[in-house]
Design a protein around this motif. Structure first.
Motif, PDB file in Angstrom:
ATOM      1  N   PRO A  64       0.798  -1.202   0.060  1.00  0.00           N
ATOM      2  CA  PRO A  64       0.006   0.019   0.003  1.00  0.00           C
ATOM      3  C   PRO A  64       1.033   1.400  -0.002  1.00  0.00           C
ATOM      4  O   PRO A  64       2.315   1.178   0.546  1.00  0.00           O
ATOM      5  CB  PRO A  64      -0.999  -0.021   1.279  1.00  0.00           C
ATOM      6  N   SER A 101       2.421   5.008   0.910  1.00  0.00           N
ATOM      7  CA  SER A 101       2.842   5.681   2.311  1.00  0.00           C
ATOM      8  C   SER A 101       1.920   6.908   2.647  1.00  0.00           C
ATOM      9  O   SER A 101       2.228   7.144   3.766  1.00  0.00           O
ATOM     10  CB  SER A 101       4.291   6.062   2.110  1.00  0.00           C
ATOM     11  N   GLU A 123      -4.842   0.748   0.036  1.00  0.00           N
ATOM     12  CA  GLU A 123      -4.293   1.842   0.901  1.00  0.00           C
ATOM     13  C   GLU A 123      -4.348   1.933   2.372  1.00  0.00           C
ATOM     14  O   GLU A 123      -5.330   1.209   2.597  1.00  0.00           O
ATOM     15  CB  GLU A 123      -5.282   2.992   0.161  1.00  0.00           C
ATOM     16  N   PRO A 124      -3.274   2.592   2.763  1.00  0.00           N
ATOM     17  CA  PRO A 124      -3.564   2.848   4.419  1.00  0.00           C
ATOM     18  C   PRO A 124      -4.818   3.569   4.528  1.00  0.00           C
ATOM     19  O   PRO A 124      -4.980   4.546   3.651  1.00  0.00           O
ATOM     20  CB  PRO A 124      -2.444   3.069   4.738  1.00  0.00           C
ATOM     21  N   TYR A 179       3.311   5.664  11.006  1.00  0.00           N
ATOM     22  CA  TYR A 179       3.089   5.106   9.809  1.00  0.00           C
ATOM     23  C   TYR A 179       4.135   5.250   8.583  1.00  0.00           C
ATOM     24  O   TYR A 179       4.642   4.339   7.967  1.00  0.00           O
ATOM     25  CB  TYR A 179       1.435   5.370   9.335  1.00  0.00           C
ATOM     26  N   GLN A 181       5.633   1.961   7.739  1.00  0.00           N
ATOM     27  CA  GLN A 181       4.345   1.293   6.950  1.00  0.00           C
ATOM     28  C   GLN A 181       3.798   0.213   7.369  1.00  0.00           C
ATOM     29  O   GLN A 181       3.719  -1.105   6.883  1.00  0.00           O
ATOM     30  CB  GLN A 181       5.094   0.769   5.624  1.00  0.00           C
ATOM     31  N   THR A 239      -4.198  -0.980   7.622  1.00  0.00           N
ATOM     32  CA  THR A 239      -3.691  -1.143   6.242  1.00  0.00           C
ATOM     33  C   THR A 239      -4.772  -2.319   5.680  1.00  0.00           C
ATOM     34  O   THR A 239      -5.744  -2.824   6.638  1.00  0.00           O
ATOM     35  CB  THR A 239      -2.578  -1.910   6.144  1.00  0.00           C
TER      36      THR A 239
END
Ligand code: UTP
Length: 293
Positions: A5, A7, A129-130, A154, A158, A215
């Motif tokens: 995903p 950042s 995506e986060p 994050y 990640q 996530t």
């Protein structure tokens, strides 16, 4: 395996479909998230926190009886006309800004099957995506927006980040509590989570509060999570599953947190936010002093 995903955290999910039973009878026909702190609904503070952290897409999980939330973040044509005609420019600008601060979209959770289930309702809008999760009734008053403190973590790792704050041992039974190794001041690696432990069984005094960076793996974990108490799918249970497979962080959040979905928490927040208001603080303080408590 999908691609990593990105950042950048650009989306926030705000679950607001709960029944608000702790705040009855106020929440019988009105959303808890629309209760005002001084003059602004709780959920607007939460949206403003996300926007201040650079989030532009707000996904609100709603349900029956929650229409006022959609109206609040929409254009209010008649009201705006009225303010314009009466020359109330300041108010007009303030009201218009509410609908313009982000892109809003809404998903209905047909049955209040728990926080985990509410988040699952947003799956089709998240993609790979986060995303941030901010609870609509947890108010964090912090110099750096709480969710931004977590996005910074994050971006370094990640990996999912859970917002935590220490609570007195006598209160751990009201929260999800983490088991964790400290890795930096205010940063922990989570090895397990326990929902509402009795004080003797609590692995720490670090309580999970209503802020998360997740996530997309969380959706698989949520799908695997059996309903727990009251038939609700708990986010904590899904985070437990994930913590066994993946590195996950706990970020101790700077700032004052109010559980505004609880009557006492709401009263505390009302007093403190009232005292901080430039237009109300002084007379309000005078009034409180006159009570000679
Ligand atoms: P809470 O447990 O604080 O909210 O859930 P609740 O269930 O509305 O309140 P009480 O306990 O009955 O008083 C935390 C957040 O998750 C949302 C709520 O709206 C709240 O913002 N939620 C909860 C959902 O969106 N769906 C649910 O099924 C449950």
């Amino acid at each position: 395996m999908g691609a990593m995903p990105s950042s950048n955290v650009t989306k926030a999910v705000i679950p607001a479909a709960g029944l608000g039973t702790r705040f009855l009878p106020a929440t019988k026909a009105s959303p808890k998230e629309m209760l005002p702190l001084v003059d602004k609904p709780l959920i607007q503070y939460v949206v403003e926190e996300a926007v201040a952290a650079g989030i532009r897409e707000i996904i609100i999980i709603t349900g029956r009886g929650k229409r006022a939330i959609e109206d609040h973040f929409d254009v209010s044509f008649e009201l705006e006309e009225n303010l314009r005609e009466n020359g109330k420019k300041g108010l007009l600008k303030e009201i218009q800004a509410i609908a313009e601060m982000a892109d809003f979209c809404y998903v209905r959770q047909r049955h209040a099957r728990g926080l985990g289930h509410a988040i699952l309702c947003a799956q089709h809008l998240i993609g790979n995506e986060p995303f941030a999760v901010l609870l609509g009734d947890d108010i964090l008053d912090a110099p750096v927006p709480a969710i931004q403190q977590m996005i910074q973590v994050y971006q370094r790792f990640q990996a999912p980040v859970v917002g935590i704050q220490p609570v007195p041992k006598s209160e751990v039974h009201q929260y999800g509590v983490i088991k964790a190794e400290p890795i930096e001041p205010d940063l922990f690696q989570i090895t397990d989570l326990v929902e509402k432990p009795v004080p003797q069984m609590a692995p720490s005094n670090l309580a999970v509060i209503g802020r998360y960076i997740l996530t997309p793996e969380i959706f698989k974990a949520l799908e695997k999570t059996p309903p727990g108490k009251n038939g609700e799918i708990q986010l904590t249970d899904a985070l437990r599953i994930l913590a066994q497979q993946k590195v996950m962080y706990g970020k101790k959040l700077q700032g004052m947190r109010y559980d505004a979905g609880d009557k006492l928490g709401f009263l505390k927040a009302t007093v403190e936010f009232g005292l901080k208001r430039p237009d109300l603080g002084k007379p309000f303080l005078q009034y409180l002093k006159s009570l000679k408590l």
